[in-house]
Design a protein around this motif. Structure first.
Motif, PDB file in Angstrom:
ATOM      1  N   GLY A 548       0.793  -1.220   0.000  1.00 52.75           N
ATOM      2  CA  GLY A 548       0.000   0.000   0.000  1.00 52.75           C
ATOM      3  C   GLY A 548       0.823   1.267   0.000  1.00 52.75           C
ATOM      4  O   GLY A 548       2.009   1.290  -0.324  1.00 52.75           O
ATOM      5  N   PHE A 549       0.144   2.328   0.376  1.00 55.18           N
ATOM      6  CA  PHE A 549       0.677   3.676   0.366  1.00 55.18           C
ATOM      7  C   PHE A 549       1.922   3.792   1.248  1.00 55.18           C
ATOM      8  O   PHE A 549       2.846   4.560   0.949  1.00 55.18           O
ATOM      9  CB  PHE A 549      -0.431   4.593   0.874  1.00 55.18           C
ATOM     10  CG  PHE A 549      -0.206   6.055   0.687  1.00 55.18           C
ATOM     11  CD1 PHE A 549       0.506   6.556  -0.397  1.00 55.18           C
ATOM     12  CD2 PHE A 549      -0.744   6.955   1.597  1.00 55.18           C
ATOM     13  CE1 PHE A 549       0.678   7.921  -0.556  1.00 55.18           C
ATOM     14  CE2 PHE A 549      -0.575   8.320   1.442  1.00 55.18           C
ATOM     15  CZ  PHE A 549       0.143   8.798   0.371  1.00 55.18           C
ATOM     16  N   GLN A 552       5.161   3.556  -0.534  1.00 49.83           N
ATOM     17  CA  GLN A 552       5.367   4.462  -1.663  1.00 49.83           C
ATOM     18  C   GLN A 552       5.900   5.795  -1.168  1.00 49.83           C
ATOM     19  O   GLN A 552       5.143   6.602  -0.622  1.00 49.83           O
ATOM     20  CB  GLN A 552       4.035   4.626  -2.426  1.00 49.83           C
ATOM     21  CG  GLN A 552       3.637   3.321  -3.119  1.00 49.83           C
ATOM     22  CD  GLN A 552       2.155   3.191  -3.403  1.00 49.83           C
ATOM     23  OE1 GLN A 552       1.337   3.828  -2.767  1.00 49.83           O
ATOM     24  NE2 GLN A 552       1.817   2.336  -4.359  1.00 49.83           N
ATOM     25  N   GLY A 553       7.184   5.993  -1.322  1.00 47.70           N
ATOM     26  CA  GLY A 553       7.755   7.246  -0.861  1.00 47.70           C
ATOM     27  C   GLY A 553       9.191   7.398  -1.331  1.00 47.70           C
ATOM     28  O   GLY A 553      10.076   6.708  -0.859  1.00 47.70           O
ATOM     29  N   PHE A 731       6.054  12.327  -8.136  1.00 49.84           N
ATOM     30  CA  PHE A 731       5.237  11.661  -7.117  1.00 49.84           C
ATOM     31  C   PHE A 731       4.665  12.719  -6.185  1.00 49.84           C
ATOM     32  O   PHE A 731       5.406  13.445  -5.527  1.00 49.84           O
ATOM     33  CB  PHE A 731       6.094  10.658  -6.342  1.00 49.84           C
ATOM     34  CG  PHE A 731       5.304   9.845  -5.362  1.00 49.84           C
ATOM     35  CD1 PHE A 731       4.450   8.846  -5.809  1.00 49.84           C
ATOM     36  CD2 PHE A 731       5.395  10.076  -3.994  1.00 49.84           C
ATOM     37  CE1 PHE A 731       3.699   8.092  -4.918  1.00 49.84           C
ATOM     38  CE2 PHE A 731       4.652   9.319  -3.093  1.00 49.84           C
ATOM     39  CZ  PHE A 731       3.803   8.323  -3.555  1.00 49.84           C
ATOM     40  N   GLU A 733       2.437  12.133  -3.640  1.00 51.94           N
ATOM     41  CA  GLU A 733       1.827  11.493  -2.479  1.00 51.94           C
ATOM     42  C   GLU A 733       0.427  10.969  -2.751  1.00 51.94           C
ATOM     43  O   GLU A 733      -0.486  11.122  -1.923  1.00 51.94           O
ATOM     44  CB  GLU A 733       1.793  12.450  -1.283  1.00 51.94           C
ATOM     45  CG  GLU A 733       3.117  12.606  -0.577  1.00 51.94           C
ATOM     46  CD  GLU A 733       3.515  11.342   0.204  1.00 51.94           C
ATOM     47  OE1 GLU A 733       4.612  10.829  -0.065  1.00 51.94           O
ATOM     48  OE2 GLU A 733       2.748  10.881   1.062  1.00 51.94           O
ATOM     49  N   GLN A 734       0.266  10.367  -3.917  1.00 51.35           N
ATOM     50  CA  GLN A 734      -0.983   9.682  -4.224  1.00 51.35           C
ATOM     51  C   GLN A 734      -0.642   8.223  -4.423  1.00 51.35           C
ATOM     52  O   GLN A 734       0.118   7.901  -5.335  1.00 51.35           O
ATOM     53  CB  GLN A 734      -1.613  10.251  -5.501  1.00 51.35           C
ATOM     54  CG  GLN A 734      -1.962  11.717  -5.428  1.00 51.35           C
ATOM     55  CD  GLN A 734      -3.139  11.996  -4.509  1.00 51.35           C
ATOM     56  OE1 GLN A 734      -3.917  11.102  -4.174  1.00 51.35           O
ATOM     57  NE2 GLN A 734      -3.255  13.243  -4.079  1.00 51.35           N
ATOM     58  N   GLY A 735      -1.175   7.375  -3.572  1.00 46.67           N
ATOM     59  CA  GLY A 735      -0.825   5.977  -3.742  1.00 46.67           C
ATOM     60  C   GLY A 735      -1.751   5.030  -3.027  1.00 46.67           C
ATOM     61  O   GLY A 735      -2.535   5.423  -2.172  1.00 46.67           O
ATOM     62  N   THR A 736      -1.654   3.794  -3.401  1.00 41.43           N
ATOM     63  CA  THR A 736      -2.366   2.699  -2.743  1.00 41.43           C
ATOM     64  C   THR A 736      -1.931   1.413  -3.441  1.00 41.43           C
ATOM     65  O   THR A 736      -1.014   1.434  -4.260  1.00 41.43           O
ATOM     66  CB  THR A 736      -3.893   2.874  -2.842  1.00 41.43           C
ATOM     67  OG1 THR A 736      -4.531   1.825  -2.110  1.00 41.43           O
ATOM     68  CG2 THR A 736      -4.354   2.832  -4.289  1.00 41.43           C
ATOM     69  N   ASP A 742      -2.107   3.055 -13.082  1.00 39.21           N
ATOM     70  CA  ASP A 742      -3.003   3.850 -12.242  1.00 39.21           C
ATOM     71  C   ASP A 742      -2.204   4.785 -11.323  1.00 39.21           C
ATOM     72  O   ASP A 742      -2.639   5.906 -11.046  1.00 39.21           O
ATOM     73  CB  ASP A 742      -3.898   2.913 -11.419  1.00 39.21           C
ATOM     74  CG  ASP A 742      -4.981   3.674 -10.668  1.00 39.21           C
ATOM     75  OD1 ASP A 742      -5.671   4.502 -11.300  1.00 39.21           O
ATOM     76  OD2 ASP A 742      -5.142   3.459  -9.455  1.00 39.21           O
ATOM     77  N   ARG A 746      -2.940   8.691 -10.926  1.00 40.54           N
ATOM     78  CA  ARG A 746      -3.208   9.332  -9.639  1.00 40.54           C
ATOM     79  C   ARG A 746      -2.243  10.491  -9.369  1.00 40.54           C
ATOM     80  O   ARG A 746      -2.600  11.466  -8.711  1.00 40.54           O
ATOM     81  CB  ARG A 746      -3.054   8.322  -8.502  1.00 40.54           C
ATOM     82  CG  ARG A 746      -4.195   7.335  -8.401  1.00 40.54           C
ATOM     83  CD  ARG A 746      -3.860   6.189  -7.450  1.00 40.54           C
ATOM     84  NE  ARG A 746      -4.945   5.225  -7.437  1.00 40.54           N
ATOM     85  CZ  ARG A 746      -5.821   5.110  -6.438  1.00 40.54           C
ATOM     86  NH1 ARG A 746      -5.737   5.877  -5.392  1.00 40.54           N
ATOM     87  NH2 ARG A 746      -6.792   4.207  -6.505  1.00 40.54           N
TER      88      ARG A 746
ATOM     89  N   PRO B 146      -6.318  -0.973   0.099  1.00 41.60           N
ATOM     90  CA  PRO B 146      -4.950  -1.501   0.073  1.00 41.60           C
ATOM     91  C   PRO B 146      -4.854  -2.829   0.812  1.00 41.60           C
ATOM     92  O   PRO B 146      -5.770  -3.237   1.515  1.00 41.60           O
ATOM     93  CB  PRO B 146      -4.150  -0.418   0.786  1.00 41.60           C
ATOM     94  CG  PRO B 146      -5.131   0.365   1.587  1.00 41.60           C
ATOM     95  CD  PRO B 146      -6.450   0.246   0.894  1.00 41.60           C
ATOM     96  N   LYS B 516       1.134  10.212   6.026  1.00 44.25           N
ATOM     97  CA  LYS B 516       0.347   9.422   5.083  1.00 44.25           C
ATOM     98  C   LYS B 516      -0.978   9.000   5.732  1.00 44.25           C
ATOM     99  O   LYS B 516      -2.038   9.036   5.105  1.00 44.25           O
ATOM    100  CB  LYS B 516       1.134   8.187   4.630  1.00 44.25           C
ATOM    101  CG  LYS B 516       2.259   8.508   3.641  1.00 44.25           C
ATOM    102  CD  LYS B 516       3.039   7.247   3.280  1.00 44.25           C
ATOM    103  CE  LYS B 516       4.222   7.549   2.377  1.00 44.25           C
ATOM    104  NZ  LYS B 516       3.842   7.768   0.964  1.00 44.25           N
ATOM    105  N   GLN B 519      -3.243  11.987   5.844  1.00 43.86           N
ATOM    106  CA  GLN B 519      -3.691  12.316   4.491  1.00 43.86           C
ATOM    107  C   GLN B 519      -4.853  11.426   4.074  1.00 43.86           C
ATOM    108  O   GLN B 519      -5.868  11.888   3.566  1.00 43.86           O
ATOM    109  CB  GLN B 519      -2.537  12.119   3.486  1.00 43.86           C
ATOM    110  CG  GLN B 519      -1.460  13.192   3.535  1.00 43.86           C
ATOM    111  CD  GLN B 519      -0.208  12.782   2.762  1.00 43.86           C
ATOM    112  OE1 GLN B 519      -0.277  12.003   1.828  1.00 43.86           O
ATOM    113  NE2 GLN B 519       0.936  13.301   3.156  1.00 43.86           N
ATOM    114  N   ARG B 564       1.514  16.062   1.516  1.00 42.72           N
ATOM    115  CA  ARG B 564       0.435  16.792   0.852  1.00 42.72           C
ATOM    116  C   ARG B 564       0.038  18.016   1.665  1.00 42.72           C
ATOM    117  O   ARG B 564       0.129  18.041   2.883  1.00 42.72           O
ATOM    118  CB  ARG B 564      -0.781  15.885   0.665  1.00 42.72           C
ATOM    119  CG  ARG B 564      -0.587  14.821  -0.384  1.00 42.72           C
ATOM    120  CD  ARG B 564      -1.896  14.445  -1.106  1.00 42.72           C
ATOM    121  NE  ARG B 564      -2.893  13.877  -0.231  1.00 42.72           N
ATOM    122  CZ  ARG B 564      -3.177  12.572  -0.150  1.00 42.72           C
ATOM    123  NH1 ARG B 564      -2.500  11.698  -0.874  1.00 42.72           N
ATOM    124  NH2 ARG B 564      -4.128  12.129   0.632  1.00 42.72           N
TER     125      ARG B 564
END
Lengths: 809, 809
Positions: A548-549, A552-553, A731, A733-736, A742, A746, B146, B516, B519, B564
């Motif tokens: 998941g999110f 992602q960073g 990037f 900060e949109q994630g999942t 996708d 995003r 997620p 995160k 957010q 964000r």
């Protein structure tokens, strides 16, 4: 290293241990003299600006105008130093000293000075009265040296400012270093940090036959800055249980009595060394049953600020947190404090410790080792002196055939894994990979063809590629991986830390601190350059389909960009051949932090090996095949990119423009070496103004698609011609848990977004642009619908790569 | 919360414990039914895109096109969930569940679904066949949820993606929460991380009378992604010793036999709960001798992937790392795998678990608690529901009198300390400060007038301001401090984490991950907003006279800027009154990360309280008193600043220009709220284009002096009119133990540098500019000489503040 002790040959260890354990009165006097001298010089650094040998009565004018430094931990550090020096002198043991409580800087500086090393590397700080005065004055002074054990301290590979890493550095130092003993003093304040608590388990990974040994000394002096510590105030039985649970054999020394403490510490150190030797000899002579040894660990309980003034103004100081920094603060203005300081300094009897010229007397130096065996002079602590170039295979041998660009997929890191497999095989004592349980996940598993994972706890028949002899270091701790690699490289060996991109932030402060170390080391001619810290970030923000999110960073890029240009390097190879070229360069480099960012999933391949080499050598270049730019004049728009997925999207966007907007002149620029974007005055890799203009023109708008946070590019191109024209996607900060395509949608960085950006910013637009924008919006709307409908009808989740798109026509 | 168990009143705990410890056959059947249902739904989420109740034979078309998720840890998580639910049902105990192995997301999602909570917050995921299908399809799908336990999972305050924080979150949650039990499952992979190892010691800080309890359950299933774990492969006696050493009473449950494991786990849980209750009752009824309790801890050893297929393709899966993610990967194409999956799913006997509509049967739900007692519905895990506004004193009461700007010094954070003292006193159950042993050092010590430090280990008569009843949380671990505050705020209470600026990077990844969380939470209407995470960075880069380069790093600003705009806030108040105004705002805010950066040393004071309030409300403004700008037309140069030391230098530079370059129109702009610089479309605090132009003009060059790395400003002002004209000075990684003025010189950000920048960039230059540049160069040369000579003659080290400079004339 050839230094051999007079005692080493022909004396059996157990006799040596017995002798070490029972110093005679002469030795006790010598140990105590060293300790007193070390303490005296420590206090001198904190207080004295004149009268270094106390040849006159102490007066206010001899006191520094500003009193800085940390006394509390220093006497314990010095006591240990004295005793380990004796051990070295008697046994010829190669040893380095790591001071976890590194704010006790003056103690280690003093030790290096007593050993003569300090004067060797800083000749103006000579072993005489003038040199001693300079030693004192330079401490914590503008233009002098910092207050901590730091890069400027000979014998150190460990700056103790940010607490928690003393054991990881020690364990890294002894890997593949069978003759080395790393004495690691752990402060009880430091022992409260997470990284330190997570580092005791180093013994679960140390092979007694192949690696050296770490001797941790937990120094419980009871207090941190302003209060007691957990370990000092726990039931001692609990502390023992805790450390036994980590796998150690505990030896305790407690007290403040003298000479009793010398006798007991000598016995404890002898016992510890004896156990280490016994473990190592058994393993090296084939008598090891493979059980993880119980390595010794010393707990030293001594008062904070030991030998300092008991009380000041009627309040207890020694043995309390009040001795943490400067126990007497009003010395210049308060005659009573001045008198206490005078008495305190004279209690060490400096006249016995320094001869008339100011040099340490024979009494002080009698038990000190010489030459490279001095801990302050150990080449292991100046690892560049021992560094040998890696025996590297030709990286071109791992090349992927790329008959035409953007036509086939491959897992790029898999090729790097094959290259590293052969590096492992060719360099069986000087190269390691450190990775939090993700070597296979990151597609580097070819390494396991030649080395297992190393592990000293129980291994079962069902386990795969894990054994006592393994040299791939997997532990689910970024702190351990990063710190071990630091210790390994600072002692002159090579390696790589490979990790999930997002979790590189877990150890970001280690990256920062190691960067500071390397930055400072460059200013010291006596410090030889060491192998670079190579960090491979994979499983990146754009391809974390599985997680998941939280996964992602791309934050570590941002962190490395804050470091000085003389150490910071960031590479974003877009495919396998560029990765191989970059990796080869990094493995050959010295004293950098090399950040390499590339995903592990199958990805489009763009360049042949020859093209990749040329591209990486320049760091950035125009991809003519991708654009419609004929090179005769400025294009209408520049599409730039740095990073694998964003390069794919950029190339796809250019292809769409090529096919659907005839006549638009699109230039595609790919950046591998991020630092080329910076002006040359700010970074040595910065490309010239001429080259910058050749790539990006002076005036044409640039749509820049970046792997990381967009702000990074804005800060990098600042000062370049009309930097405002750079429009950056990245990037945001949109994630999942979702598909990579996708993810680009995003984050507004998909091919369709780039096409629309190009149209919105192009200098000149052929007919059809409005229609193409509409088409892009339709494509994105289709994607939205597709995602929403997906939950209902479960169509195949497509990974829209460029190839797929191309097939769709 | 008013839910009361039928059993709670009138039943003595020991009877309850006995009953809990010995479930009868009916209860065992009910426990097992829940567990089977939970496992079934877990596997369904990973595999099924159709046929959710297996009403037809399983076929390839029922299988999801892409198989994602983590099975290995899930059955253990579900077993624990089932048993804790029974405990709650029988005792009325308020409890929350924190899943350290948070990648076992489907298990926790399934539990929330079985409890009905999931359908309450997501009505389309109803408790019927259609809802179950949606539950399955949404998992790890684009547009769905997620794969990890995350913000979207009801009942969670802990995302398990980045490992290591489950215990710090749990301990933070129970502070000042006497009725709460936090069940914290620690995975054995996670247990290898530094932050986790550093968090066991939470028990050294938990007061059994005032705080609730954490029940850690160390779940040893033996493997992480690709290999064994340290704790699972150590001698079990060592594991016990380790955890006993941390202060726990160990209860072990080992095996895979059924129903034996249900019996033994029920007994273990009952024993643990009984011990917790006994400890709490003794403490709450005045029978506690103050010894740190030995809190219970359960070690659960069960196979990874328990109840899954033993073997696949002849290779062992259950009980091995191969069951970590998706144990059967080829189900769609491999009929054999499909058959295994079919058998596996039917082994749970879904027909007993779900009624004809698809809702869980009474058998499954018999032992589940109801209403707010369901762990998935606990208001403690949706802390905004319990949040009450702080009872705040009027921050104006702590104002510093500022008769004229830049004329006197004060320690600004000391005033904040006084304000927080009164917040402590007014909010004895809902406000805490978390700080790594630096409360006094950071000048916040006024708090100790109303609260001690909290500490459960041995306290001596000589200790100061430390006791069992203390509520100031000092532990030398940024990870603990940060994590405890996260747990505290996510359960609805307020607080602050205060730390040395440089070492905020130690916990930077926690800041990232918490950002995160916040957010994502904003997109979920059912998640009530929680108090903000307030981080005070002090002992900053510019004023670390006492320590070295390691202590100088403003990196966390850079990190927060990547988040964000809906959560990230960065404030740089330049003095006490602005700090008070900012702090008041932050303490009232919800669901932000508020970063406040200000040094602790005596510093110039600029604004009266009224001016400070107006300035902070706008976030940035012109300081007319500091410049020579009459406001009638554009100035010749704008000197902007953000941060305390750099503001002092900017004001000093403006004063030099005012006195020495008559006629130059200098405007001074100070920025308190860094995010005002960003365009409003990128951040809600972003100032309008009109205001931006009012402050910075459209075309005049801006010399911007920034507390942090210069690149931050470049990225923030991107897109503003002619952003290229911003010339930024800031911290460029030059540091050591030195004076603050020398720090500004080393970083080329001193008043003299700013004056030269102004001259080099001003639109129009009066006569005398060349001479003034020369004078500045002379001043800097004088400083250089001064520093070099300093080692020789030891003059007073002067802290060249503006006041000193003004006196020098």
């Amino acid at each position: 290293m050839t230094a051999v002790s007079e005692h080493q040959a022909g004396t059996r260890d157990d006799e040596l241990v017995r002798a070490l354990a029972a110093p005679d009165d002469t030795e006790i006097a010598q140990l105590d003299a060293w300790w007193r001298a070390n303490n005296y010089l420590t206090i001198g650094q904190i207080y004295l600006g004149g009268n270094p040998l106390l040849r006159e009565p102490l007066s206010a004018e001899h006191i520094k105008p500003r009193l800085l430094g940390h006394w509390g931990t220093s006497p314990g550090l010095s006591l240990i130093y004295a005793h380990v020096s004796r051990l070295i002198r008697r046994t010829g043991q190669q040893a380095i000293y790591l001071a976890g409580p590194g704010h006790g800087g003056p103690a280690l500086v003093a030790a290096g000075y007593l050993e003569g090393t300090y004067s060797e590397v800083y000749p103006d700080v000579s072993q005489d009265e003038a040199g001693m005065l300079r030693l004192f004055r330079q401490f914590s002074s503008p233009g002098g040296i910092p207050s901590h054990v730091s890069v400027t301290t000979p014998g150190s590979i460990h700056e103790g400012g940010e607490l928690g890493y003393v054991l990881v550095h020690a364990f890294g130092a002894v890997m593949d270093n069978p003759d080395l003993l790393a004495v690691a003093v752990v402060g009880d304040g430091e022992a409260e940090t997470g990284p330190l608590e997570g580092s005791w388990k180093g013994v679960s990974f140390i092979n007694p036959a192949r690696d050296g040994a770490v001797l941790p000394i937990l120094h419980l002096n009871g207090a941190k800055i302003a209060g007691p510590t957990v370990l000092a105030r726990k039931d001692p039985a609990e502390v023992r249980a805790l450390l036994q649970g980590h796998g150690y054999e505990i030896i305790e020394v407690t007290g403040a009595d003298l000479p009793g403490m010398h006798h007991r510490f000598a016995a404890a150190l002898a016992e510890a060394w004896g156990k280490i030797r016994a473990i190592q000899q058994a393993a090296r002579e084939g008598e090891w049953d493979g059980t993880r040894p119980r390595w010794p660990l010393i707990i030293l309980r001594s008062p904070k600020g030991w030998t300092g003034p008991e009380e000041v103004d009627g309040i207890k100081v020694t043995g309390s947190w009040r001795s943490h920094q400067v126990p007497l603060s009003g010395v210049r203005d308060n005659p009573e404090h001045l008198a206490i300081l005078d008495t305190w300094l004279r209690s060490y009897r400096p006249e016995e410790l320094f001869d008339p010229t100011g040099a340490p007397t024979e009494l002080v130096r009698a038990l000190a080792p010489e030459g490279d065996l001095r801990m302050s002079a150990s080449p292991h602590a100046n690892g560049g002196r021992l560094t040998e170039d890696l025996d590297l295979p030709d990286f071109r041998d791992y090349a992927i055939e790329v008959p035409r660009p953007a036509a086939q997929h491959a897992e790029s890191t898999r090729k790097l894994g094959e290259m590293m497999r052969d590096i492992y095989a060719r360099n069986p004592y000087s190269f390691r990979l450190f990775c939090p349980d993700e070597t296979n996940s990151n597609r580097l598993g070819a390494i396991f063809e030649v080395s297992d994972r190393g592990f000293m706890e129980h291994v079962t028949d069902e386990d795969v590629k894990i054994s006592r002899d393994g040299r791939v270091m997997e532990v689910l701790s970024e702190h351990n991986c990063h710190g071990w690699l630091e210790g390994y490289t600072l002692t002159g060996r090579h390696g790589m830390f490979a990790t999930y991109e997002a979790f590189a932030m877990v150890s970001a402060s280690q990256t920062v601190q190691h960067g500071k170390w390397l930055q400072e080391a460059k200013h010291l001619p006596w410090r030889a350059k060491v192998p670079s810290l190579n960090v491979l970030l994979t499983s990146t923000a754009w391809r974390n389909d599985h997680n998941g999110f939280s996964h992602q960073g791309p934050g570590l890029i941002q962190v490395v960009l804050t470091q000085r240009g003389d150490v910071a390097r960031v590479y974003l190879p877009p495919d396998a051949n560029t990765l191989l070229s970059v990796a080869d360069h990094c493995f050959r480099s010295r004293s950098y932090i090399n950040l390499i960012v590339i995903d592990k999933q199958p990805q489009l391949q763009f360049l042949t090996m020859d093209e990749a080499i040329e591209h990486c050598t320049r760091g950035a270049g125009i991809w003519e095949w991708a654009g419609t730019d004929d090179g005769t004049s400025d294009p209408d728009i520049v599409l730039a990119c740095a990073g694998d997925v964003v390069t794919m999207e950029t190339v796809a966007a250019a292809q769409i423009l090529k096919e659907k907007l005839l006549g638009l002149k699109v230039r595609v620029v790919n950046v591998v070496d991020l630092m080329t974007l910076v002006r040359p005055k700010d970074h040595p890799h910065g490309m010239s103004e001429t080259m910058f203009t050749e790539l990006f023109t002076d005036t044409v708008d640039v749509v820049f698609s970046f792997h990381g946070y967009p702000g990074a590019i804005h800060q990098l191109v600042h000062g370049r011609p009309d930097a405002d024209r750079f429009r950056v996607r990245g990037f945001i900060e949109q994630g999942t848990t979702t598909t990579p395509f996708d993810m680009t949608v995003r984050n507004k960085a998909s091919r369709y977004h780039l096409v629309m950006d190009a149209i919105n910013n192009a200098k000149r637009l052929p007919r059809g642009a409005t229609e193409l924008k509409t088409w892009c919006e339709q494509q994105l709307a289709k994607h939205e619908t597709y995602v929403v409908e997906h939950l209902e009808d479960m169509p195949e989740v497509r990974d829209w790569t460029l190839g797929d798109w191309a097939e769709q026509g």
